[in-house]
Design an enzyme around this catalytic site. Structure first.
Site, PDB file in Angstrom:
ATOM      1  N   SER A  15      -4.953  -8.349  13.467  1.00 13.28           N
ATOM      2  CA  SER A  15      -5.683  -7.136  12.729  1.00 13.28           C
ATOM      3  C   SER A  15      -6.316  -7.162  11.435  1.00 13.28           C
ATOM      4  CB  SER A  15      -4.916  -5.882  13.089  1.00 13.28           C
ATOM      5  OG  SER A  15      -3.856  -6.009  12.183  1.00 13.28           O
TER       6      SER A  15
ATOM      7  N   SER B  13      -3.853  -2.203  15.852  1.00 14.14           N
ATOM      8  CA  SER B  13      -2.651  -1.874  14.967  1.00 14.14           C
ATOM      9  C   SER B  13      -2.351  -3.272  14.649  1.00 14.14           C
ATOM     10  CB  SER B  13      -1.282  -1.468  16.083  1.00 14.14           C
ATOM     11  OG  SER B  13      -0.858  -2.680  16.665  1.00 14.14           O
ATOM     12  N   LYS B  14      -1.564  -3.065  13.418  1.00 10.75           N
ATOM     13  CA  LYS B  14      -1.323  -4.062  12.492  1.00 10.75           C
ATOM     14  C   LYS B  14      -0.252  -5.214  13.381  1.00 10.75           C
ATOM     15  CE  LYS B  14      -1.521  -2.039   8.266  1.00 10.75           C
ATOM     16  NZ  LYS B  14      -0.853  -1.475   7.055  1.00 10.75           N
ATOM     17  N   ARG B  15       0.415  -4.795  14.735  1.00  9.19           N
ATOM     18  CA  ARG B  15       1.325  -5.521  15.222  1.00  9.19           C
ATOM     19  C   ARG B  15       0.544  -6.562  16.322  1.00  9.19           C
ATOM     20  NH1 ARG B  15       3.489  -0.732  15.116  1.00  9.19           N
ATOM     21  NH2 ARG B  15       2.889  -0.014  17.116  1.00  9.19           N
TER      22      ARG B  15
END
Length: 484
Positions: free
Chosen positions: A260, A254-256
């Site tokens: 990523s 994920s972008k978190r």
């Protein structure tokens, strides 16, 4: 033999996710392996998600990674425009949708949100919405009256509700789905813009795309794409669905997670070449099992039929290891260009940045590792005299005090503080005393660094620190050992 044409069609919504970079890389490799064309198309039909400057990120990422496109918004080879909103402005998507209405493969739908909300149903704990074809059965008069009065509408594809649909994927083989699971997806939204799925098919056909590469989360949409190709009587491209990229816990990357995107990784001190090499191996392994490859070598070796079906784990530890190997293999000039800004940021301008860069080269995995390795050059840290005791070097606090006390006047008299001259001086002392090298070097290194492990030995550290600072630190060492 047809000319292989692949396309990378990102949406300008922010930084480039590693999954998108991998898609672009595989599309580039497929095209170039066959001497074909790699096309860049910008998919900006989802106007709500667009981000200022994101198109520049796409261009910059492709340029930095060496994935040079043969065609695109900046290189029109007769298949343009290459930006969806510009294609939309020509009215082409609506024209094709109306063609499907006339052939009975699509229909106008005037249902409002309120009615659509009533169609939601719960399947295995997931809320899904399956349209009930209500508007398919409107009379011609009703449709014309609705259009004439300006009633908002979408255009939907008319999917079969019985039987099965089978499609072929180059990695997963033949896949059969039940038609009752397929929704009458929207082709044209109420704002007049095409959906991603519809525009994709139209554009791929008109641009002569032969191989479509995407993540395997799109497998379930593929029968809908094929339905469109068949409705138009167009040839279906080859599908290559890549395995999902997960983190170490097998959750979708994920972008978190902080690493990523391509730009996250650059900010974390990774080299572009190492990132590209690592991303290539997320789902593919060359026949010769070689892990380190240039882009040119990947082009030679790439065979999409050998892509993996199973999930690709983004192993951050492996990326760091690989990056460290790339750093060690760098030519000096290229390495200095990258490393010296990090060195100067860590120690300021006063010390010899090139020498420090040399000291850390074999010890770092990313350029962000430089600062913590060099902090002691800026300021001698507080340390415990227990560090002077080293079993293997046969040193303890008493022997260390003796060595430092005897060596201090020799170092005070020494004018040449180059590494070689200092080493010669200390080696002379070692020989004279009839002791092992480490017996002398360990206490000196401890005194000048205050650290258990350092890049470089005692004399290399002293060369960088210079005479005055080296002596100051040795005196502090003597004082610490005398006052324990």
């Amino acid at each position: 033999m047809e000319n292989v044409r692949t396309r990378f069609a990102p949406s300008p919504t922010g930084r480039m996710h590693v999954g998108n970079l991998r898609t672009a890389l595989y599309e580039y490799l497929i095209a170039k392996h066959e001497g074909g064309d790699f096309i860049l198309r910008i998919e900006d039909t989802d106007q709500g998600r667009l981000l200022e400057g994101a198109t520049d990120i796409i261009y910059r990422t492709l340029q930095m990674t060496g994935l040079v496109h043969d065609e695109g918004p900046d290189k029109d080879k007769g298949y343009g425009p290459y930006v969806q909103s510009e294609r939309q402005a020509t009215g082409m998507y609506l024209k094709y949708a109306k063609q499907l209405i006339e052939s009975g493969h699509a229909y106008y739908c005037f249902c409002d949100q309120e009615r659509l909300d009533t169609l939601k149903q719960n399947v295995e704990g997931k809320e899904i919405s399956v349209y009930d074809k209500h508007c398919l059965h409107l009379s011609k008069e009703e449709i014309e009256a609705n259009l004439a009065s300006g009633k908002p509408y979408v255009i939907r594809i008319n999917m079969p509700t019985t039987g099965t649909t089978t499609f072929h994927d180059e990695i997963y083989g033949d896949i059969t789905v039940q038609n009752e699971e397929l929704d009458d997806m929207i082709l044209i939204k109420s704002d007049g813009f095409p959906t991603y799925n519809f525009a994709n098919v139209i554009d791929d056909h008109l641009m002569g795309i032969t191989h479509v590469v995407r993540g395997n989360e799109y497998l379930s949409s593929t029968p809908k794409y094929n339905r469109l190709y068949e409705a138009f009587g167009w040839e279906i491209p080859k599908y290559i669905h890549c395995p999902l990229i997960t983190d170490e816990n097998h959750k979708k990357l994920s972008k978190r997670c902080g690493h990523s995107s391509f730009e996250d990784l650059l900010e974390q001190g990774f080299l572009t070449e190492a990132i590209v090499n690592f991303v290539a191996l997320l789902g593919w392994c060359p026949a010769d099992n070689e892990e380190f490859m240039t882009l040119e070598e990947m082009v030679q070796k790439f065979d999409y039929k050998s892509l993996s079906k199973s999930m690709a784990v983004f192993d951050f530890t492996k990326l760091k290891w690989m990056n460290g190997e790339y750093i060690r293999r760098m030519e000096d000039a290229a390495y200095y260009e990258k490393a010296i800004p990090y060195v100067k940021q860590a120690v300021g301008e006063a010390l010899d940045a090139q020498k420090l860069a040399d000291l850390v080269k074999g010890r770092i995995e990313t350029f962000l590792d430089i600062a913590p390795l060099l902090d002691f050059f800026v300021e001698l840290p507080e340390y415990d005299t227990a560090m002077y005791t080293h079993k293997k070097m046969k040193t303890n606090e008493d022997t260390s005090l003796g060595v430092l006390t005897e060596i201090l006047p020799l170092l005070e008299a020494q004018e040449d503080y180059s590494n070689d001259a200092l080493y010669a001086l200390l080696s002379g002392y070692v020989t004279e005393k009839g002791v092992k090298n480490g017996y002398v070097m360990w206490p000196i290194r401890t005194a000048v660094s205050g650290k258990q492990s350092t890049p470089g030995g005692a004399t290399e550290i002293m060369e960088v620190l210079g005479k005055e600072e080296s002596l100051r630190r040795i005196r502090i060492g003597i004082e610490k050992l005398s006052n324990r």
